[in-house]
Design a protein around this motif. Sequence first.
Motif, PDB file in Angstrom:
ATOM      1  N   ASP A   1      -2.858  -6.569 -42.503  1.00  0.00           N
ATOM      2  CA  ASP A   1      -3.218  -8.029 -43.018  1.00  0.00           C
ATOM      3  C   ASP A   1      -1.960  -8.445 -43.608  1.00  0.00           C
ATOM      4  O   ASP A   1      -1.507  -9.511 -44.217  1.00  0.00           O
ATOM      5  CB  ASP A   1      -4.171  -8.194 -44.343  1.00  0.00           C
ATOM      6  CG  ASP A   1      -5.623  -7.847 -43.740  1.00  0.00           C
ATOM      7  OD1 ASP A   1      -5.857  -8.155 -42.640  1.00  0.00           O
ATOM      8  OD2 ASP A   1      -6.320  -7.466 -44.552  1.00  0.00           O
ATOM      9  N   SER A   2      -0.748  -7.716 -43.540  1.00  0.00           N
ATOM     10  CA  SER A   2       0.367  -7.741 -44.197  1.00  0.00           C
ATOM     11  C   SER A   2       1.195  -8.789 -43.211  1.00  0.00           C
ATOM     12  O   SER A   2       0.947  -8.712 -42.014  1.00  0.00           O
ATOM     13  CB  SER A   2       1.374  -6.743 -44.409  1.00  0.00           C
ATOM     14  OG  SER A   2       0.636  -5.708 -45.264  1.00  0.00           O
ATOM     15  N   ARG A   3       2.012  -9.382 -43.676  1.00  0.00           N
ATOM     16  CA  ARG A   3       3.264 -10.382 -42.894  1.00  0.00           C
ATOM     17  C   ARG A   3       4.505 -10.032 -42.533  1.00  0.00           C
ATOM     18  O   ARG A   3       5.195  -9.928 -43.550  1.00  0.00           O
ATOM     19  CB  ARG A   3       3.302 -11.825 -43.441  1.00  0.00           C
ATOM     20  CG  ARG A   3       1.591 -12.167 -43.545  1.00  0.00           C
ATOM     21  CD  ARG A   3       1.489 -13.491 -44.126  1.00  0.00           C
ATOM     22  NE  ARG A   3       2.547 -14.564 -43.716  1.00  0.00           N
ATOM     23  CZ  ARG A   3       2.721 -15.698 -44.178  1.00  0.00           C
ATOM     24  NH1 ARG A   3       2.039 -16.043 -45.326  1.00  0.00           N
ATOM     25  NH2 ARG A   3       3.599 -16.771 -43.502  1.00  0.00           N
TER      26      ARG A   3
ATOM     27  N   THR B   1       5.635  -9.479 -51.097  1.00  0.00           N
ATOM     28  CA  THR B   1       4.736  -8.397 -51.543  1.00  0.00           C
ATOM     29  C   THR B   1       3.497  -8.468 -51.019  1.00  0.00           C
ATOM     30  O   THR B   1       3.242  -9.220 -50.257  1.00  0.00           O
ATOM     31  CB  THR B   1       4.689  -8.861 -53.215  1.00  0.00           C
ATOM     32  OG1 THR B   1       3.868  -9.934 -53.271  1.00  0.00           O
ATOM     33  CG2 THR B   1       5.627  -8.753 -54.048  1.00  0.00           C
ATOM     34  N   PRO B   2       2.712  -7.232 -51.247  1.00  0.00           N
ATOM     35  CA  PRO B   2       1.414  -7.222 -50.416  1.00  0.00           C
ATOM     36  C   PRO B   2       0.396  -8.511 -50.742  1.00  0.00           C
ATOM     37  O   PRO B   2      -0.406  -8.575 -49.843  1.00  0.00           O
ATOM     38  CB  PRO B   2       0.942  -6.049 -51.200  1.00  0.00           C
ATOM     39  CG  PRO B   2       1.754  -5.129 -51.357  1.00  0.00           C
ATOM     40  CD  PRO B   2       3.147  -6.100 -52.020  1.00  0.00           C
TER      41      PRO B   2
ATOM     42  N   LEU C   1       6.351  -1.242 -43.740  1.00  0.00           N
ATOM     43  CA  LEU C   1       5.132  -2.088 -43.807  1.00  0.00           C
ATOM     44  C   LEU C   1       4.337  -1.363 -42.865  1.00  0.00           C
ATOM     45  O   LEU C   1       3.140  -1.346 -42.943  1.00  0.00           O
ATOM     46  CB  LEU C   1       5.462  -3.799 -43.501  1.00  0.00           C
ATOM     47  CG  LEU C   1       4.420  -4.549 -43.852  1.00  0.00           C
ATOM     48  CD1 LEU C   1       4.158  -4.607 -45.262  1.00  0.00           C
ATOM     49  CD2 LEU C   1       4.866  -5.982 -43.563  1.00  0.00           C
TER      50      LEU C   1
ATOM     51  N   ARG D   1       3.291   0.427 -49.627  1.00  0.00           N
ATOM     52  CA  ARG D   1       3.459  -0.278 -50.945  1.00  0.00           C
ATOM     53  C   ARG D   1       4.832  -0.974 -51.148  1.00  0.00           C
ATOM     54  O   ARG D   1       5.431  -0.409 -52.084  1.00  0.00           O
ATOM     55  CB  ARG D   1       2.633  -0.121 -51.960  1.00  0.00           C
ATOM     56  CG  ARG D   1       1.194   0.184 -51.829  1.00  0.00           C
ATOM     57  CD  ARG D   1       0.359   0.808 -52.990  1.00  0.00           C
ATOM     58  NE  ARG D   1       1.233   0.898 -54.175  1.00  0.00           N
ATOM     59  CZ  ARG D   1       0.971   0.163 -55.269  1.00  0.00           C
ATOM     60  NH1 ARG D   1       0.046  -0.657 -55.551  1.00  0.00           N
ATOM     61  NH2 ARG D   1       1.658   0.263 -56.494  1.00  0.00           N
TER      62      ARG D   1
END
Length: 117
Positions: free
Chosen positions: A10-12, A36-37, A104, A109
């Motif tokens: 789900d991270s960008r 950030t997450p 990532l 994290r």
Amino acid sequence: MRMNEVSFDDSRPVDGYGPGFFRVGGEVVQGAVLLTPSGVAGWAGFEDAATITAKAGEVDFLLIGTGAEIAHPPAAFRQTLEVAGIGLEVMASPAACRTYNVLLAEGRRVGAAMLPV
């Protein structure tokens, strides 16, 4: 050579950067950026340690992108983040973009606060 597709869940990731901007997850962000997450936010630079310390529990460490060239962040900025328990790694913003994406993809994290080139 075997190539594997990278998954960011789900991270960008940072897709690109240029004079005065970053492209994060397909969206252009003008100026300095904090990743950030929990998402993408604007960042006011080294005078804005509060925006970063508010995210202290989200990241294990933070990449600091200092623009086109590596530079030392101000001592007060560095000390504020260290007191908040945020480890720092300082590098030029292009290197910070690449390192952020690798970490990532590994599921780390990690956060990044970057000044534009």
